[in-house]
Design an enzyme around this catalytic site. Structure first.
Site, PDB file in Angstrom:
ATOM      1  N   CYS A 111      -2.699   8.805   2.598  1.00 51.80           N
ATOM      2  CA  CYS A 111      -2.418   8.315   1.247  1.00 51.80           C
ATOM      3  C   CYS A 111      -3.604   8.585   0.331  1.00 51.80           C
ATOM      4  CB  CYS A 111      -2.072   6.829   1.269  1.00 51.80           C
ATOM      5  SG  CYS A 111      -3.288   5.799   2.081  1.00 51.80           S
ATOM      6  N   GLU A 138       0.879  -1.176   0.000  1.00 51.47           N
ATOM      7  CA  GLU A 138       0.000   0.000   0.000  1.00 51.47           C
ATOM      8  C   GLU A 138       0.910   1.217   0.000  1.00 51.47           C
ATOM      9  OE1 GLU A 138      -3.113  -0.051  -0.399  1.00 51.47           O
ATOM     10  OE2 GLU A 138      -3.724  -2.082   0.150  1.00 51.47           O
TER      11      GLU A 138
END
Length: 510
Positions: A296, A262
């Site tokens: 993010c 990720e």
């Protein structure tokens, strides 16, 4: 206030950097931990060395031999109790997240709630680790697939979600029958220690061995590299920068292990002439300013149609001017500090690049000074005019900078949207069905997450979370993400009394 938070969670004094249910005596560096809220020291961690790492991995391996044999619904019951323990300590853990990372209280509480939610999800998943029944081509044969526990799983987390990302991985890994070795960011190590202190008693109360949930805090060279190279850890799930992800992928693949990545997000939002602009403004403001732009999934690029560009930017400028920046532990504050002065310097460097490439700041961006702001970690959220062709727009700067640009045709907007290396989250604001479906089609957004009339942040735990391209391709949390933490086995049972071969092959012995 800081002392009270630490006192409640028994975090006064130096903390050990490794444990498997009880703490190990660590022989590494004693590292100071600071808060971005004031810039002051709030604790110390005694880092683990390779020796402590070895002890942790050995315990995780031994515990796996026991945990994998526990029936999955029983594992789910243990996870349910972990969720209850997190509920009981939600307020204190949330305050610690805010203190250690600079998140406002609402977001700190949201992060702990996310841990609780994924525990609840995993409880249900423990009874739904489904295999498939397949039809064999051979007479009186049964073929099926089943899923088995994988082994000790390494989880590497970043500072911006110091608890939730671990839970996304750990809760599913636990119901899958795996043990977990957690290497948190050293910038948010106290949260990791507090979480372990919360959940370890649950395992002990169930008569389980040490080593099911493990923590190891240390340097990249001593701990991080050891974890990546370790063949005893079949899966490493890592959240962080693209550069870090490339290293994880290369090393783990070199030993033929699995990695779940990720990584970066450079998330864009398209606003069309048929958008509900007040709704878009609210979503964009939270998406770009929440967590001080350090998610993010933060919105970093706003691609607005020329018909609505001026109105939208004007309204966002008015909203930005009203956003209270300050101590994230105080009521009413909507944006706290960046994680450290290095992050502030990176933000200022990005704005310098923007200017050099022909862009300009429309609002904010400056470093704040005076009183609390002398910590050097507070900035004004920034709106910046840019074009899709500027190199800076393709970079992810972990800060509250929103690049705004105008488009004429939807095809142009989608092309700009997809032109960056990252592919995590995306959104379009429109009340036009055709525009929405175009954005969600195979020729639309190339991201792992695509939304209509909501922002890019705040993903629900029920859906698999992750993205494409430089984001790494991994999927965590909901949907069928549990499969990443297990090994698939195809089985065939012959109950015919004969021995036919597949594909009609004949192999006769005289």
């Amino acid at each position: 206030m800081h002392d009270a938070i630490l006192e409640k969670l028994h975090l006064r004094g130096e903390q050990a950097g490794a444990g498997s249910g009880t703490w190990l005596e660590c022989a590494g560096l004693s590292a100071a931990l600071t808060t971005p809220v004031t810039g002051g020291e709030i604790g110390r961690i005694r880092y683990a060395t390779r020796d402590e790492y070895e002890k942790v991995v050995r315990r995780a391996g031994e515990a796996f031999q026991v945990w994998r044999d526990v029936p999955a619904p029983r594992r789910g019951e243990v996870v349910r109790q972990i969720g209850q323990a997190l509920r009981a300590h939600k307020d204190d853990l949330a305050a610690l997240v805010s203190l250690e990372t600079g998140k406002i209280r609402e977001e700190g509480a949201g992060e702990i709630q996310e841990m609780i939610d994924i525990a609840d999800f995993a409880v249900g998943q423990s009874r739904m680790l489904y295999g498939l029944s397949l039809h064999s081509e051979r007479l009186r044969h049964r073929m099926f697939e089943q899923w088995h526990p994988l082994g000790p799983v390494g989880v590497v987390t970043a500072f911006n979600f110091p608890a939730a990302v671990w839970a996304w991985n750990a809760m599913l890994a636990l119901v899958a029958g795996d043990t977990v070795i957690w290497k948190p960011s050293s910038k948010a190590a106290l949260t990791a220690v507090a979480v372990m202190r919360t959940v370890w008693p649950v395992l002990a109360a169930n008569g389980l061995p040490e080593g099911i949930l493990n923590l190891v805090i240390g340097s990249r060279d001593d701990i991080g590299e050891a974890l990546l190279h370790d063949p005893r850890v079949p899966l490493v799930s890592a959240t962080g920068s693209v550069a870090m992800g490339r290293r994880v992928a290369q090393v783990v693949a070199g030993r033929l292990g699995r990695s779940l990545l990720e990584l970066g997000g450079n998330n864009g939002v398209v606003v069309t002439p048929r958008a509900d602009l007040p709704m878009a403004v609210r979503a964009i403001a939270f998406g770009a300013v929440g967590t001080a732009g350090q998610r993010c999934t933060s919105i970093r690029r706003l691609i607005a149609h020329e018909e609505v560009y001026e109105r939208l930017v004007g309204e966002l400028t008015r909203v930005y001017a009203r956003i209270p920046v300050g101590n994230p532990l105080e009521d009413g504050v909507l944006m706290g500090p960046l994680i450290d002065r290095g992050a502030v310097a990176a933000m200022q460097a990005a704005l310098e690049k923007l200017a050099a490439q022909g862009g300009r700041v429309l609002y904010g961006g400056e470093v704040l000074r005076g009183g609390l702001f002398d910590a050097g970690t507070y900035v004004r959220p920034c709106l910046a005019q840019a074009t899709a062709a500027m190199p800076i727009v393709s970079e992810e700067t972990f800060a509250p900078i929103l690049y705004v640009m105008r488009y004429r045709e939807l095809e142009e907007a989608i092309a700009w949207h997809n032109a960056v290396p990252q592919g995590l989250s995306s959104a379009i604001f429109t009340d036009d069905l055709r525009e929405a479906e175009r954005f969600l089609s195979a020729a639309g957004s190339d991201c792992g997450i695509a939304n209509v009339n909501i922002g890019t942040s705040g993903a629900e735990i029920g859906g698999a979370f992750g993205g494409e391209k430089d984001t790494g391709g991994g999927r965590e949390s909901g949907s069928d993400a549990w499969k990443a933490y297990m090994r698939r086995q195809t089985c065939t049972v012959n109950w015919s009394g004969e021995l036919p071969l597949a594909q009609g092959i004949r192999f006769e012995l005289d």
